[in-house]
Scaffold this motif. Structure first.
Motif, mmCIF file in Angstrom:
data_model
loop_
_atom_site.group_PDB
_atom_site.id
_atom_site.type_symbol
_atom_site.label_atom_id
_atom_site.label_comp_id
_atom_site.label_asym_id
_atom_site.label_seq_id
_atom_site.Cartn_x
_atom_site.Cartn_y
_atom_site.Cartn_z
ATOM 1 N N ALA A 1 0.672 -1.225 -0.036
ATOM 2 C CA ALA A 1 0.006 0.048 -0.009
ATOM 3 C C ALA A 1 0.958 1.289 -0.053
ATOM 4 O O ALA A 1 0.720 2.172 -0.902
ATOM 5 N N VAL A 2 1.930 1.269 0.702
ATOM 6 C CA VAL A 2 2.764 2.315 0.777
ATOM 7 C C VAL A 2 3.743 2.623 -0.446
ATOM 8 O O VAL A 2 3.601 3.597 -1.054
ATOM 9 N N ALA A 3 4.088 1.385 -0.900
ATOM 10 C CA ALA A 3 4.728 1.479 -2.164
ATOM 11 C C ALA A 3 3.795 1.970 -3.593
ATOM 12 O O ALA A 3 4.165 2.836 -4.388
ATOM 13 N N GLU A 4 2.422 1.570 -3.463
ATOM 14 C CA GLU A 4 1.687 1.932 -4.339
ATOM 15 C C GLU A 4 1.312 3.532 -4.447
ATOM 16 O O GLU A 4 1.498 4.290 -5.292
ATOM 17 N N ARG A 5 1.333 4.097 -2.968
ATOM 18 C CA ARG A 5 0.975 5.453 -2.783
ATOM 19 C C ARG A 5 1.995 6.344 -3.091
ATOM 20 O O ARG A 5 2.128 7.334 -3.718
ATOM 21 N N ALA A 6 3.346 5.610 -3.026
ATOM 22 C CA ALA A 6 4.587 6.218 -3.368
ATOM 23 C C ALA A 6 5.145 6.432 -4.762
ATOM 24 O O ALA A 6 6.050 6.813 -5.181
ATOM 25 N N GLY A 7 4.150 5.660 -5.693
ATOM 26 C CA GLY A 7 4.277 5.734 -7.313
ATOM 27 C C GLY A 7 5.478 4.650 -7.335
ATOM 28 O O GLY A 7 5.998 4.747 -8.762
ATOM 29 N N ILE A 8 5.990 3.643 -6.812
ATOM 30 C CA ILE A 8 6.824 2.588 -6.957
ATOM 31 C C ILE A 8 6.428 1.722 -8.140
ATOM 32 O O ILE A 8 7.167 1.266 -9.066
ATOM 33 N N GLY A 9 5.116 1.540 -8.289
ATOM 34 C CA GLY A 9 4.490 0.812 -9.112
ATOM 35 C C GLY A 9 2.974 0.726 -8.886
ATOM 36 O O GLY A 9 2.375 1.290 -7.837
ATOM 37 N N TRP A 10 2.380 -0.033 -9.697
ATOM 38 C CA TRP A 10 0.624 -0.283 -9.298
ATOM 39 C C TRP A 10 0.447 -1.556 -8.558
ATOM 40 O O TRP A 10 1.370 -2.450 -8.805
ATOM 41 N N SER A 11 -0.736 -1.718 -8.238
ATOM 42 C CA SER A 11 -0.971 -2.974 -7.264
ATOM 43 C C SER A 11 -1.789 -3.934 -8.221
ATOM 44 O O SER A 11 -2.857 -3.488 -8.766
ATOM 45 N N GLY A 12 -1.023 -4.912 -8.704
ATOM 46 C CA GLY A 12 -1.336 -5.867 -9.844
ATOM 47 C C GLY A 12 -2.624 -6.747 -9.289
ATOM 48 O O GLY A 12 -2.783 -6.988 -8.270
ATOM 49 N N LYS A 13 -3.138 -7.336 -10.332
ATOM 50 C CA LYS A 13 -4.232 -8.288 -9.867
ATOM 51 C C LYS A 13 -3.890 -9.549 -9.143
ATOM 52 O O LYS A 13 -4.432 -10.122 -8.335
ATOM 53 N N ASN A 14 -2.593 -9.677 -9.115
ATOM 54 C CA ASN A 14 -1.701 -10.733 -8.341
ATOM 55 C C ASN A 14 -1.448 -10.378 -7.115
ATOM 56 O O ASN A 14 -0.735 -11.123 -6.426
ATOM 57 N N CYS A 15 -1.808 -9.026 -6.636
ATOM 58 C CA CYS A 15 -1.769 -8.570 -5.121
ATOM 59 C C CYS A 15 -0.199 -8.253 -5.082
ATOM 60 O O CYS A 15 0.205 -8.212 -3.768
ATOM 61 N N SER A 16 0.662 -8.281 -6.004
ATOM 62 C CA SER A 16 2.049 -7.741 -6.001
ATOM 63 C C SER A 16 1.997 -6.282 -6.712
ATOM 64 O O SER A 16 1.273 -5.839 -7.348
ATOM 65 N N ILE A 17 3.272 -5.583 -6.163
ATOM 66 C CA ILE A 17 3.316 -4.138 -6.745
ATOM 67 C C ILE A 17 4.223 -4.487 -8.152
ATOM 68 O O ILE A 17 5.317 -5.302 -8.380
ATOM 69 N N ILE A 18 3.475 -3.852 -9.056
ATOM 70 C CA ILE A 18 4.186 -4.429 -10.414
ATOM 71 C C ILE A 18 4.979 -2.921 -10.743
ATOM 72 O O ILE A 18 4.105 -2.052 -10.868
ATOM 73 N N THR A 19 6.412 -3.026 -10.986
ATOM 74 C CA THR A 19 6.967 -1.918 -11.577
ATOM 75 C C THR A 19 6.993 -1.878 -13.069
ATOM 76 O O THR A 19 7.485 -2.826 -13.526
ATOM 77 N N PRO A 20 7.248 -0.603 -13.650
ATOM 78 C CA PRO A 20 7.256 -0.749 -15.276
ATOM 79 C C PRO A 20 8.816 -1.308 -15.394
ATOM 80 O O PRO A 20 9.092 -1.817 -16.367
ATOM 81 N N GLU A 21 9.917 -0.905 -14.606
ATOM 82 C CA GLU A 21 11.133 -1.278 -14.706
ATOM 83 C C GLU A 21 11.514 -2.710 -14.588
ATOM 84 O O GLU A 21 11.825 -3.315 -15.372
ATOM 85 N N PHE A 22 10.984 -3.335 -13.590
ATOM 86 C CA PHE A 22 11.618 -4.531 -12.900
ATOM 87 C C PHE A 22 10.167 -5.723 -12.861
ATOM 88 O O PHE A 22 10.561 -6.711 -12.345
ATOM 89 N N GLY A 23 9.254 -5.063 -13.330
ATOM 90 C CA GLY A 23 8.153 -6.129 -12.977
ATOM 91 C C GLY A 23 7.862 -6.245 -11.565
ATOM 92 O O GLY A 23 8.064 -5.206 -10.809
ATOM 93 N N SER A 24 7.517 -7.344 -11.333
ATOM 94 C CA SER A 24 6.849 -7.215 -9.724
ATOM 95 C C SER A 24 7.946 -8.136 -8.966
ATOM 96 O O SER A 24 7.960 -8.664 -7.758
ATOM 97 N N TYR A 25 9.315 -8.291 -9.713
ATOM 98 C CA TYR A 25 10.342 -9.056 -9.061
ATOM 99 C C TYR A 25 10.982 -8.085 -8.272
ATOM 100 O O TYR A 25 12.243 -7.692 -8.544
#
Length: 376
Positions: free
Chosen positions: A142-166
């Motif tokens: 939730a913090v990462a999503e609010r801070a623009g790190i990535g979006w919260s994916g349907k798989n409940c992981s934060i997905i970043t444009p640069e590194f995916g959810s890894y």
């Protein structure tokens, strides 16, 4: 103090200490998250590993006196092994999920956050901090999503444009009023690949997980694994990556930026049979440095027994008979009995028939009966 300049300097400094992405967020309560967490609680979808007090999970001001902002960090980890080991007949291997491949990320990210704290304190002596990684009260995603790190994916992981959810996530609450970043737009669209790929249907719908059905959670439990999940676990002995490997954003993403996150193939994809009789000391030496060891050796051993059944590994029958006869832990004796039934063969059947006569524990006897039922 020029906040904009300080913020820019922090971003630049973070790159030099192995932080791959950094963002800034407001510390206001996570009200939308609160409703989701209450709903999860009502449905019985929680894992039980979370902070039990929902208020603490959504209100930074209960954890820190007058918070002004939260810094979120992300560190990318590899999705492929440089050195490959192959599971072959008689030498079957289990697998740890990618997030548990290198050195325990809790330690790695805490070290990074400590360096960041020290740097900020050298610039702003009156700065105060509270940092956390995974086991803290706040919800990292939730913090990462609010801070623009990535979006919260349907798989409940934060997905970043640069590194995916890894990516591993961590955060730091502070009394410095940084300028917040903007959250990212959801980019999952109509894609449902992660939901379709989940082996147990634990992803109820996009962004909603029933932890009680999630293999990542199930592999960490210590009791008997419910029957309906045993065939679904495959050779996983800790965690599950199905919803990550199915994600199109993750396709081809593999980052080897940090030495301490490089997997030792013999630990990340270990031989199964030696796990059955590994001593506490050997377990600590081999698996102690990785995050997947945090629940001790019992769940890993139970999962290894299930994995041998998955492979129908006849070469493991003597070891499984020994576990069923001699292990002091009912969960392991019983799971070995079930596994012997799955693998089959005259020796397994004979051992199960003997166990039906000699075993005293009711739960183990029930597993022996299941094992024998595979022969009918």
């Amino acid at each position: 103090m020029n906040i904009h300049q300080l913020q820019q300097d922090i971003i630049e400094y973070s790159k030099t200490i192995g932080i791959d992405k950094i963002g800034f967020a407001s510390p206001s309560p996570f009200m939308e998250l609160k409703n989701r967490l209450l709903r999860q609680q009502e449905l019985g979808y929680q894992s039980g590993f979370e902070e039990p007090d929902i208020e603490k999970r959504v209100r930074p001001d209960l954890l820190f006196d007058q918070p002004q902002s939260i810094i979120a960090i992300a560190v990318a980890y590899p999705s492929k092994m440089k050195i490959r080991v192959v599971s072959k007949k008689g030498e079957r291997r289990g697998i740890f999920c990618r997030a548990s491949w290198g050195k325990d990320y809790h330690h790695v990210l805490r070290e990074r956050l400590k360096k960041l704290e020290d740097y900020i304190a050298s610039r702003v002596p009156e700065a105060k901090f509270k940092s956390m990684v995974d086991t803290g009260e706040l919800v990292d995603r939730a913090v990462a999503e609010r801070a623009g790190i990535g979006w919260s994916g349907k798989n409940c992981s934060i997905i970043t444009p640069e590194f995916g959810s890894y990516v591993y996530l961590g955060e730091m609450i502070t009394n410095i009023p940084f300028v917040p970043d903007s959250p990212m737009e959801d980019q999952c669209g109509t894609c449902n690949k992660c939901i379709e790929a989940c082996p147990t249907g634990a992803l109820v719908q996009g962004g909603q997980l029933n932890s009680q059905k999630c293999i990542a959670f199930l592999t960490q439990t210590k009791g008997f694994l419910p029957d309906e999940f045993r065939d679904k676990i495959g050779n996983r002995i800790y965690g599950c990556d199905s919803c990550q490997t199915a994600c199109p954003v993750n396709k081809g993403r593999d980052y080897h930026f940090h030495d301490e996150m490089e997997p030792d193939p013999e630990t990340a994809k270990p031989l199964l049979k030696p796990i059955l009789k590994i001593s506490n000391r050997e377990f600590k030496e081999k698996f102690g440095p990785v995050s997947g060891s945090w629940r001790g050796k019992k769940p890993i051993q139970r999962n290894a027994i299930i994995a041998l059944a998955h492979y129908k590994d006849e070469t493991a029958v003597p070891e499984l008979i020994q576990v069923m006869k001699e292990d002091p832990r009912p969960v392991l004796r019983g799971t070995a009995a079930w596994s012997l039934g799955k693998i089959g063969g005259a020796k397994a059947k004979e051992a199960l028939e003997q166990a039906a006569e000699s075993e005293k524990d009711e739960e183990v006897l029930a597993e022996v009966a299941k094992g024998l039922s595979f022969f009918h």
